[in-house]
Design a protein around this motif. Structure first.
Motif, short mmCIF file in Angstrom:
data_model
loop_
_atom_site.label_atom_id
_atom_site.label_comp_id
_atom_site.label_asym_id
_atom_site.label_seq_id
_atom_site.Cartn_x
_atom_site.Cartn_y
_atom_site.Cartn_z
N VAL A 174 0.85 -1.21 0.00
CA VAL A 174 0.00 0.00 0.00
C VAL A 174 0.87 1.24 0.00
N TYR A 175 1.99 1.15 0.69
CA TYR A 175 2.96 2.25 0.67
C TYR A 175 3.39 2.53 -0.77
N VAL A 176 3.72 1.47 -1.51
CA VAL A 176 4.12 1.65 -2.91
C VAL A 176 2.94 2.20 -3.72
N LEU A 177 1.79 1.61 -3.51
CA LEU A 177 0.58 2.01 -4.27
C LEU A 177 0.23 3.48 -4.02
N SER A 178 0.17 3.87 -2.74
CA SER A 178 -0.31 5.22 -2.41
C SER A 178 0.74 6.28 -2.66
N SER A 179 2.01 5.95 -2.41
CA SER A 179 3.06 6.97 -2.51
C SER A 179 3.70 7.05 -3.88
N TYR A 180 3.70 5.94 -4.64
CA TYR A 180 4.44 5.92 -5.91
C TYR A 180 3.59 5.61 -7.15
N LEU A 181 2.39 5.02 -6.95
CA LEU A 181 1.57 4.73 -8.14
C LEU A 181 0.41 5.71 -8.25
N LEU A 182 -0.29 5.94 -7.10
CA LEU A 182 -1.46 6.82 -7.15
C LEU A 182 -1.13 8.26 -6.78
N GLY A 183 0.04 8.46 -6.18
CA GLY A 183 0.45 9.82 -5.82
C GLY A 183 -0.41 10.46 -4.74
N GLN A 184 -0.99 9.62 -3.86
CA GLN A 184 -1.86 10.19 -2.81
C GLN A 184 -1.09 10.54 -1.55
N ASN A 185 -0.03 9.79 -1.28
CA ASN A 185 0.74 9.98 -0.04
C ASN A 185 2.12 10.51 -0.39
N PRO A 186 2.79 11.22 0.56
CA PRO A 186 4.15 11.67 0.28
C PRO A 186 5.01 10.50 -0.19
N PRO A 187 5.85 10.66 -1.18
CA PRO A 187 6.21 11.91 -1.87
C PRO A 187 5.32 12.23 -3.08
N PHE A 188 4.08 11.70 -3.12
CA PHE A 188 3.08 12.06 -4.14
C PHE A 188 3.56 11.79 -5.58
N VAL A 189 4.14 10.62 -5.78
CA VAL A 189 4.64 10.27 -7.12
C VAL A 189 3.58 9.40 -7.83
N ARG A 190 3.39 9.63 -9.12
CA ARG A 190 2.48 8.79 -9.92
C ARG A 190 3.26 8.28 -11.10
N ASP A 191 3.85 7.11 -10.93
CA ASP A 191 4.70 6.60 -12.01
C ASP A 191 4.76 5.07 -11.89
N ARG A 192 4.22 4.41 -12.90
CA ARG A 192 4.12 2.94 -12.85
C ARG A 192 5.50 2.29 -12.75
N GLU A 193 6.45 2.78 -13.52
CA GLU A 193 7.78 2.15 -13.51
C GLU A 193 8.46 2.35 -12.16
N LEU A 194 8.30 3.58 -11.60
CA LEU A 194 8.91 3.81 -10.28
C LEU A 194 8.21 2.96 -9.22
N ALA A 195 6.90 2.75 -9.41
CA ALA A 195 6.17 1.90 -8.45
C ALA A 195 6.71 0.46 -8.51
N PHE A 196 7.04 -0.01 -9.71
CA PHE A 196 7.63 -1.35 -9.81
C PHE A 196 9.01 -1.37 -9.14
N THR A 197 9.77 -0.31 -9.36
CA THR A 197 11.10 -0.24 -8.72
C THR A 197 10.95 -0.27 -7.20
N MET A 198 9.97 0.49 -6.69
CA MET A 198 9.76 0.51 -5.24
C MET A 198 9.29 -0.84 -4.73
N THR A 199 8.49 -1.55 -5.55
CA THR A 199 8.05 -2.89 -5.14
C THR A 199 9.27 -3.77 -4.89
N ARG A 200 10.20 -3.68 -5.80
CA ARG A 200 11.45 -4.43 -5.66
C ARG A 200 12.18 -4.01 -4.38
N HIS A 201 12.25 -2.68 -4.16
CA HIS A 201 13.00 -2.17 -3.01
C HIS A 201 12.36 -2.58 -1.68
N VAL A 202 11.02 -2.46 -1.58
CA VAL A 202 10.43 -2.79 -0.27
C VAL A 202 10.60 -4.27 0.04
#
Ligand code: FCB
Length: 434
Positions: A174-202
């Motif tokens: 949800v952290y990846v989803l809200s912060s990096y895919l939907l841009g709802q939570n800080p740092p408010f990013v909306r980027d599918r590729e970055l969300a995949f990168t964050m999935t890997r990182h978490v």
């Protein structure tokens, strides 16, 4: 993924018709998070976002100052487990400088829990980043991963001996989803590729932090926590909705569950990556659940097609079947890993609604147990009404206990007393539910 059929629209179809029972050693608890309960002017990215008006401000509910009283109240209800978290920005307000007084307070809170017969379950990351980390690019930048692991190790060492149960992170996906895919939570990013990168990182950070925590003396129980989102097409006949829900499910639940078994992260359009230490990096699976996620004509989460079904004050439909099916799915995917429902609850000012919500979900949990899922406990979200990320303190809270915003005085709600009775009797009968 199961496809919705016959979505229940009345409490009568949601509540159990038979008695619901739990074994005497079933774990009954409550869950909370540091920032949501403590609030305050801490140097984290949510406080910074509130200053810019992007999220509501958070004065807290007083937990930081009066945790001891909350723990006594919770213990009196028969709840013997308390999920709390550590606010990273309190214990490491500047990069590499740990605040021992803040760590002392967390140690004191764990000790206060144990002194009233409550087991503290300490989570180390629940959505908020210290500002210094956010300014350096957060956990998206692998150069900052050592900072996370240093924080985990320092805090873990400080609390080892005071707590025996740890979680690396709350709801990484949800952290990846809200912060990096939907841009709802800080740092408010909306980027599918970055969300995949964050999935890997978490997932990689989970594996590394699991290793760090298991190395503590004494070695604790370390569990994951993920929320089950139960994606479903609003209209099972719509192939477009079915495909969207299935795709989301494959990433959100599929990647995670497979990676925990195989140690290999498989993301769309990327080479599979082996992560050392990831396979089996959990002693217990923390399963959060609130509602089902509908993929409808108006987008994700739109339930306009089910206007009559009971819903909470955040517009989420009551759908306990998602809990039952999700538990069975995770149990099948992770054989031999015990499960605990680590969050479940609803925002409401109607106590009859809350009691029915709890009863319906406890019944679903009991059904999952009856079908073979090894579910050891139920933690209600939350103890005392707290800050909800995009709602602040507006409207009905999630708490079993209310508080006066001026005096901070606590009052257990009718649902708290209902749950206390259910715990005492190891269950409840249909006629106990209002
Ligand atoms: C969960 C979050 C928790 C809280 C509840 C209502 O998904 O983990 O912080 O906001 O929802």
């Amino acid at each position: 993924m199961a496809v919705a059929a016959g979505f229940p629209t009345t409490w009568q179809t949601l509540l159990p018709a038979q008695p619901v029972t739990f074994p005497p050693d079933f774990l009954w608890g409550v869950a909370s998070s540091a920032f949501q309960a403590e609030g305050g002017d801490v140097p984290n990215d949510w406080v910074a976002a509130a200053r810019k008006g992007r999220v509501p401000p958070n004065p807290g509910n007083g937990f930081w100052e009066q945790a001891e009283e909350d723990l006594r109240l919770v213990a009196a209800l028969g709840l013997r487990h308390y999920r709390l978290s550590v606010e990273w920005s309190r214990v490491e307000p500047e990069r590499g400088r740990f605040d021992e007084a803040a760590l002392d307070r967390y140690r004191a809170i764990c000790d206060a829990a144990r002194s009233v017969g409550i087991t503290p379950w300490v989570n180390l990351f629940h959505f908020t980043h210290p500002c210094w980390l956010a300014e350096r690019g957060g956990l998206l930048d692998p150069a900052n991963h050592a900072d996370f692991l240093r924080y985990v190790e320092h805090t873990g060492r400080a609390l080892a001996g005071h707590a025996t149960h740890f979680h690396v992170s709350n709801e990484s996906m949800v952290y990846v989803l809200s912060s990096y895919l939907l841009g709802q939570n800080p740092p408010f990013v909306r980027d599918r590729e970055l969300a995949f990168t964050m999935t890997r990182h978490v997932l990689a950070l989970h594996a590394a932090a699991y290793g760090v925590l298991k190395g503590l003396v004494p070695s604790p129980t370390v569990a994951t926590i993920e929320v089950y989102l139960d994606p479903r097409p609003a209209d099972p006949e719509s192939s477009h909705q079915c495909t969207s829900a299935r795709r989301f499910d494959a990433w959100y639940h599929g990647t995670l569950l497979r990676a925990l078994v195989t140690g290999c992260i498989e993301l769309p359009g990327r080479e599979p990556e082996e992560i050392p230490g990831l396979a089996g990096a959990l002693d217990l699976y923390g399963f959060n659940y609130y509602s089902s996620l509908s993929f409808g004509e108006r987008g994700v989460g739109s339930y306009t097609d089910r206007p009559q079904a009971p819903k909470d004050e955040m517009g989420r439909h009551v759908f306990p079947r998602g809990l039952e099916e999700g538990l069975l799915r995770v149990a099948a995917a992770l054989p031999r890993v015990p499960l605990v429902v680590t969050e479940n609850g609803c925002p409401t000012s109607d106590e009859t609604f809350r009691i029915r919500y709890i009863a319906a979900h406890l019944a679903a949990l009991a059904r999952a147990r009856g079908s073979g899922a090894d579910v050891r406990g139920y933690f209600h979200w939350t103890a005392v009404d707290n800050y909800e990320w995009h709602r602040g303190f507006a409207g009905g809270g999630f708490g079993l206990i209310g508080f006066d915003s001026k005096t901070k005085a606590r009052t257990p709600k009718r649902s708290a007393l209902w749950l206390e009775a259910a715990i005492k009797r190891c269950g409840f009968a249909p006629q106990d539910v209002p």
